[in-house]
Design a protein around this motif. Structure first.
Motif, PDB file in Angstrom:
ATOM      1  N   GLY A   1      -7.111 -11.836  -7.256  1.00 59.08           N
ATOM      2  CA  GLY A   1      -6.487 -11.767  -5.941  1.00 59.08           C
ATOM      3  C   GLY A   1      -5.013 -12.119  -5.994  1.00 59.08           C
ATOM      4  N   GLU A   2      -4.667 -13.095  -6.785  1.00 60.61           N
ATOM      5  CA  GLU A   2      -3.264 -13.496  -6.914  1.00 60.61           C
ATOM      6  C   GLU A   2      -2.447 -12.408  -7.596  1.00 60.61           C
ATOM      7  OE1 GLU A   2      -3.484 -17.247  -8.898  1.00 60.61           O
ATOM      8  OE2 GLU A   2      -4.073 -18.337  -7.074  1.00 60.61           O
ATOM      9  N   ALA A   3      -3.056 -11.752  -8.589  1.00 58.15           N
ATOM     10  CA  ALA A   3      -2.364 -10.638  -9.250  1.00 58.15           C
ATOM     11  C   ALA A   3      -2.156  -9.489  -8.268  1.00 58.15           C
ATOM     12  CB  ALA A   3      -3.169 -10.166 -10.456  1.00 58.15           C
ATOM     13  N   THR A   4      -3.141  -9.249  -7.424  1.00 56.62           N
ATOM     14  CA  THR A   4      -3.037  -8.194  -6.417  1.00 56.62           C
ATOM     15  C   THR A   4      -1.953  -8.535  -5.402  1.00 56.62           C
ATOM     16  OG1 THR A   4      -5.389  -7.656  -6.673  1.00 56.62           O
ATOM     17  CG2 THR A   4      -4.307  -6.896  -4.664  1.00 56.62           C
ATOM     18  N   ALA A   5      -1.928  -9.783  -4.956  1.00 57.62           N
ATOM     19  CA  ALA A   5      -0.929 -10.214  -3.970  1.00 57.62           C
ATOM     20  C   ALA A   5       0.484 -10.192  -4.541  1.00 57.62           C
ATOM     21  CB  ALA A   5      -1.261 -11.619  -3.473  1.00 57.62           C
ATOM     22  N   GLY A   6       0.600 -10.274  -5.856  1.00 58.24           N
ATOM     23  CA  GLY A   6       1.907 -10.320  -6.496  1.00 58.24           C
ATOM     24  C   GLY A   6       2.513  -8.965  -6.787  1.00 58.24           C
ATOM     25  N   LEU A   7       1.852  -7.902  -6.381  1.00 52.88           N
ATOM     26  CA  LEU A   7       2.385  -6.562  -6.638  1.00 52.88           C
ATOM     27  C   LEU A   7       3.718  -6.348  -5.921  1.00 52.88           C
ATOM     28  CD1 LEU A   7      -0.901  -4.467  -6.323  1.00 52.88           C
ATOM     29  CD2 LEU A   7       0.534  -4.627  -8.369  1.00 52.88           C
ATOM     30  N   ASP A   8       4.612  -5.622  -6.583  1.00 46.44           N
ATOM     31  CA  ASP A   8       5.915  -5.297  -6.023  1.00 46.44           C
ATOM     32  C   ASP A   8       6.204  -3.831  -6.324  1.00 46.44           C
ATOM     33  OD1 ASP A   8       8.429  -5.350  -4.926  1.00 46.44           O
ATOM     34  OD2 ASP A   8       9.373  -6.370  -6.639  1.00 46.44           O
ATOM     35  N   PRO A   9       6.210  -2.952  -5.303  1.00 46.14           N
ATOM     36  CA  PRO A   9       6.058  -3.260  -3.881  1.00 46.14           C
ATOM     37  C   PRO A   9       4.642  -3.718  -3.546  1.00 46.14           C
ATOM     38  CG  PRO A   9       5.989  -0.893  -4.227  1.00 46.14           C
ATOM     39  CD  PRO A   9       6.354  -1.499  -5.552  1.00 46.14           C
ATOM     40  N   PRO A  10       4.491  -4.405  -2.411  1.00 44.79           N
ATOM     41  CA  PRO A  10       3.163  -4.898  -2.030  1.00 44.79           C
ATOM     42  C   PRO A  10       2.175  -3.755  -1.831  1.00 44.79           C
ATOM     43  CG  PRO A  10       4.886  -5.940  -0.720  1.00 44.79           C
ATOM     44  CD  PRO A  10       5.538  -4.824  -1.472  1.00 44.79           C
ATOM     45  N   ARG A  11       0.934  -4.017  -2.183  1.00 47.16           N
ATOM     46  CA  ARG A  11      -0.140  -3.043  -1.984  1.00 47.16           C
ATOM     47  C   ARG A  11      -0.354  -2.812  -0.487  1.00 47.16           C
ATOM     48  NH1 ARG A  11      -4.918  -3.473  -0.211  1.00 47.16           N
ATOM     49  NH2 ARG A  11      -4.662  -5.734  -0.075  1.00 47.16           N
ATOM     50  N   LYS A  12      -0.521  -1.555  -0.101  1.00 50.74           N
ATOM     51  CA  LYS A  12      -0.724  -1.209   1.305  1.00 50.74           C
ATOM     52  C   LYS A  12      -2.133  -0.710   1.588  1.00 50.74           C
ATOM     53  CE  LYS A  12       4.134   0.047   2.055  1.00 50.74           C
ATOM     54  NZ  LYS A  12       5.065   1.142   2.455  1.00 50.74           N
ATOM     55  N   TYR A  13      -2.872  -0.325   0.553  1.00 47.01           N
ATOM     56  CA  TYR A  13      -4.198   0.267   0.736  1.00 47.01           C
ATOM     57  C   TYR A  13      -4.925   0.223  -0.599  1.00 47.01           C
ATOM     58  CZ  TYR A  13      -1.264   4.040  -1.055  1.00 47.01           C
ATOM     59  OH  TYR A  13      -0.359   4.762  -1.795  1.00 47.01           O
ATOM     60  N   VAL A  14      -6.166   0.652  -0.587  1.00 43.04           N
ATOM     61  CA  VAL A  14      -6.914   0.839  -1.835  1.00 43.04           C
ATOM     62  C   VAL A  14      -7.580   2.217  -1.799  1.00 43.04           C
ATOM     63  CG1 VAL A  14      -7.350  -1.570  -2.429  1.00 43.04           C
ATOM     64  CG2 VAL A  14      -8.863  -0.463  -0.805  1.00 43.04           C
ATOM     65  N   PRO A  15      -7.729   2.871  -2.926  1.00 43.80           N
ATOM     66  CA  PRO A  15      -7.243   2.424  -4.233  1.00 43.80           C
ATOM     67  C   PRO A  15      -5.711   2.494  -4.323  1.00 43.80           C
ATOM     68  CG  PRO A  15      -8.072   4.665  -4.390  1.00 43.80           C
ATOM     69  CD  PRO A  15      -8.396   4.195  -3.000  1.00 43.80           C
TER      70      PRO A  15
ATOM     71  N   CYS B   1     -15.119   0.100  -1.126  1.00 46.44           N
ATOM     72  CA  CYS B   1     -14.127   1.020  -0.580  1.00 46.44           C
ATOM     73  C   CYS B   1     -14.551   2.459  -0.889  1.00 46.44           C
ATOM     74  CB  CYS B   1     -12.760   0.728  -1.202  1.00 46.44           C
ATOM     75  SG  CYS B   1     -11.581   2.082  -1.146  1.00 46.44           S
ATOM     76  N   PRO B   2     -14.786   3.302   0.121  1.00 48.36           N
ATOM     77  CA  PRO B   2     -15.265   4.671  -0.135  1.00 48.36           C
ATOM     78  C   PRO B   2     -14.330   5.482  -1.023  1.00 48.36           C
ATOM     79  CG  PRO B   2     -15.513   4.101   2.183  1.00 48.36           C
ATOM     80  CD  PRO B   2     -14.702   3.005   1.568  1.00 48.36           C
ATOM     81  N   PHE B   3     -13.022   5.365  -0.801  1.00 47.96           N
ATOM     82  CA  PHE B   3     -12.078   6.152  -1.598  1.00 47.96           C
ATOM     83  C   PHE B   3     -11.984   5.627  -3.028  1.00 47.96           C
ATOM     84  CE2 PHE B   3     -10.492   6.767   2.806  1.00 47.96           C
ATOM     85  CZ  PHE B   3     -10.722   8.134   2.884  1.00 47.96           C
ATOM     86  N   CYS B   4     -12.182   4.319  -3.206  1.00 50.13           N
ATOM     87  CA  CYS B   4     -12.249   3.766  -4.559  1.00 50.13           C
ATOM     88  C   CYS B   4     -13.482   4.295  -5.273  1.00 50.13           C
ATOM     89  CB  CYS B   4     -12.304   2.238  -4.519  1.00 50.13           C
ATOM     90  SG  CYS B   4     -10.916   1.436  -3.697  1.00 50.13           S
ATOM     91  N   ASN B   5     -14.614   4.271  -4.582  1.00 45.19           N
ATOM     92  CA  ASN B   5     -15.864   4.778  -5.168  1.00 45.19           C
ATOM     93  C   ASN B   5     -15.719   6.233  -5.578  1.00 45.19           C
ATOM     94  OD1 ASN B   5     -17.779   2.988  -2.637  1.00 45.19           O
ATOM     95  ND2 ASN B   5     -16.921   2.232  -4.538  1.00 45.19           N
ATOM     96  N   GLN B   6     -15.068   7.013  -4.716  1.00 47.60           N
ATOM     97  CA  GLN B   6     -14.880   8.435  -5.005  1.00 47.60           C
ATOM     98  C   GLN B   6     -14.047   8.635  -6.263  1.00 47.60           C
ATOM     99  OE1 GLN B   6     -12.352  10.698  -2.272  1.00 47.60           O
ATOM    100  NE2 GLN B   6     -13.859  12.358  -2.313  1.00 47.60           N
ATOM    101  N   PHE B   7     -12.965   7.864  -6.387  1.00 48.65           N
ATOM    102  CA  PHE B   7     -12.108   7.990  -7.564  1.00 48.65           C
ATOM    103  C   PHE B   7     -12.855   7.566  -8.827  1.00 48.65           C
ATOM    104  CE2 PHE B   7      -9.181   5.901 -10.566  1.00 48.65           C
ATOM    105  CZ  PHE B   7      -8.428   7.003 -10.935  1.00 48.65           C
ATOM    106  N   VAL B   8     -13.585   6.464  -8.748  1.00 46.67           N
ATOM    107  CA  VAL B   8     -14.311   5.976  -9.919  1.00 46.67           C
ATOM    108  C   VAL B   8     -15.396   6.952 -10.334  1.00 46.67           C
ATOM    109  CG1 VAL B   8     -15.850   4.155 -10.762  1.00 46.67           C
ATOM    110  CG2 VAL B   8     -13.807   3.547  -9.480  1.00 46.67           C
ATOM    111  N   SER B   9     -16.153   7.452  -9.364  1.00 51.93           N
ATOM    112  CA  SER B   9     -17.291   8.318  -9.702  1.00 51.93           C
ATOM    113  C   SER B   9     -16.853   9.682 -10.216  1.00 51.93           C
ATOM    114  CB  SER B   9     -18.209   8.494  -8.493  1.00 51.93           C
ATOM    115  OG  SER B   9     -17.531   9.174  -7.447  1.00 51.93           O
ATOM    116  N   SER B  10     -15.724  10.160  -9.734  1.00 52.08           N
ATOM    117  CA  SER B  10     -15.290  11.493 -10.165  1.00 52.08           C
ATOM    118  C   SER B  10     -14.270  11.422 -11.299  1.00 52.08           C
ATOM    119  CB  SER B  10     -14.705  12.270  -8.978  1.00 52.08           C
ATOM    120  OG  SER B  10     -13.587  11.587  -8.428  1.00 52.08           O
TER     121      SER B  10
END
Length: 206
Positions: A150-164, A25-34
Motif C-alpha cells: 500500500g505504501e508503494a502504491t501511495a508513493g507513485l508519481d504521478p499518483p495512481r488514479k485508477y486500477v489497473p 477489480c473487474p478491469f484488473c481481472n480482465q487484463f490478468v485473465s486475457s
C-alpha cells in the motif's frame, strides 16, 4: 567475465512492467485473465519483460494504538482477503514465472466466486506451497506485507488514479498503458531491444 557482462546487459534491457491492481477489480481481472496469462504462457516472455505486481489498489490501511493493522477495500472484505493472499503469494515466490502464474491463477479462479482461499489451494498445483501462503495471509506478517505494498502504491508519481494502473520502465503514460492492456505480448515484442522470442514473429507492429 564476458558471460556475466552479456547476461547483465540482457537483463537490463528487459521491459520493466509494474501492475497496480486489486483482487476484485473487474478491469484488473480482465487484463490478468486475457493479456497477462497469455503472455506468461508464451515461452520466453520473461526473458524480455520484468513484471511486478502490487495487489492493493484502492484499499486503506489503519493501524490501531496497539500496532495491529486492518484494511478496508473498495469491493469489501473478500477483496481484502484476496489482496492478502496475492501479496503473500508474490512475497513467497518472488516475481518468477511460477509466482506470476500463481498470482494469475488465483485471480482467474478466485475473482468469480470471491473464494480466494479455495483458489489458492487449487492453484498450488503449479508447485507452490499454498498452506504456507494462506498461513501468511492470516498472520501479522501478511498484514505488514500488504501495508508495504500500500505504501508503494501511495508513493507513485504521478499518483495512481485508477486500477489497473500500469507503469512501463517506472513511468506512467496513458498511451503505453492502453497499448499494454490491449496486447501485452505485442507491446513487449515491439519495445524489447534484445533478441526477441519466436512468438514475436506473430506480433510485429503493422
Amino acid at each position: 567475465m564476458l558471460f556475466l557482462i552479456v547476461s547483465l546487459a540482457s537483463c537490463a534491457s528487459r521491459v520493466q512492467l509494474a501492475l497496480y491492481s486489486e483482487s476484485l477489480c473487474p478491469f484488473c481481472n480482465q487484463f490478468v485473465s486475457s493479456q497477462l496469462t497469455t503472455a506468461l504462457n508464451t515461452p520466453g516472455f520473461l526473458t524480455m519483460a520484468d513484471v511486478k505486481v502490487y495487489p492493493y489498489g484502492n484499499a486503506r490501511t489503519s493501524q490501531a494504538a496497539n500496532g495491529s493493522l486492518s484494511f478496508v477495500c473498495q469491493h469489501g472484505a473478500d477483496e481484502c482477503t484476496g489482496n492478502l493472499i496475492l501479496a503473500c503469494g508474490l512475497n513467497t515466490t518472488g516475481f518468477t514465472l511460477t509466482g506470476l502464474q500463481y498470482f494469475a491463477c488465483i485471480e482467474n479462479e478466485g475473482s468469480g466466486n470471491h473464494n480466494f482461499e479455495k483458489a489458492a489451494i487449487s492453484c498450488g498445483r503449479l508447485g507452490v506451497d499454498s498452506k504456507k501462503i494462506l498461513d501468511c495471509a492470516n498472520s501479522d506478517r501478511g498484514k505488514i506485507i500488504l501495508k508495504d505494498i500500500g505504501e508503494a502504491t501511495a508513493g507513485l508519481d504521478p499518483p495512481r488514479k485508477y486500477v489497473p494502473w500500469i507503469t512501463v520502465n517506472s513511468q506512467h503514460d496513458s498511451t503505453q498503458e492502453n497499448a499494454v492492456r490491449s496486447d501485452l505480448l505485442r507491446f513487449v515484442c515491439d519495445n524489447f531491444t534484445g533478441k526477441k522470442i519466436e512468438a514475436c514473429n506473430e506480433h510485429v507492429s503493422q
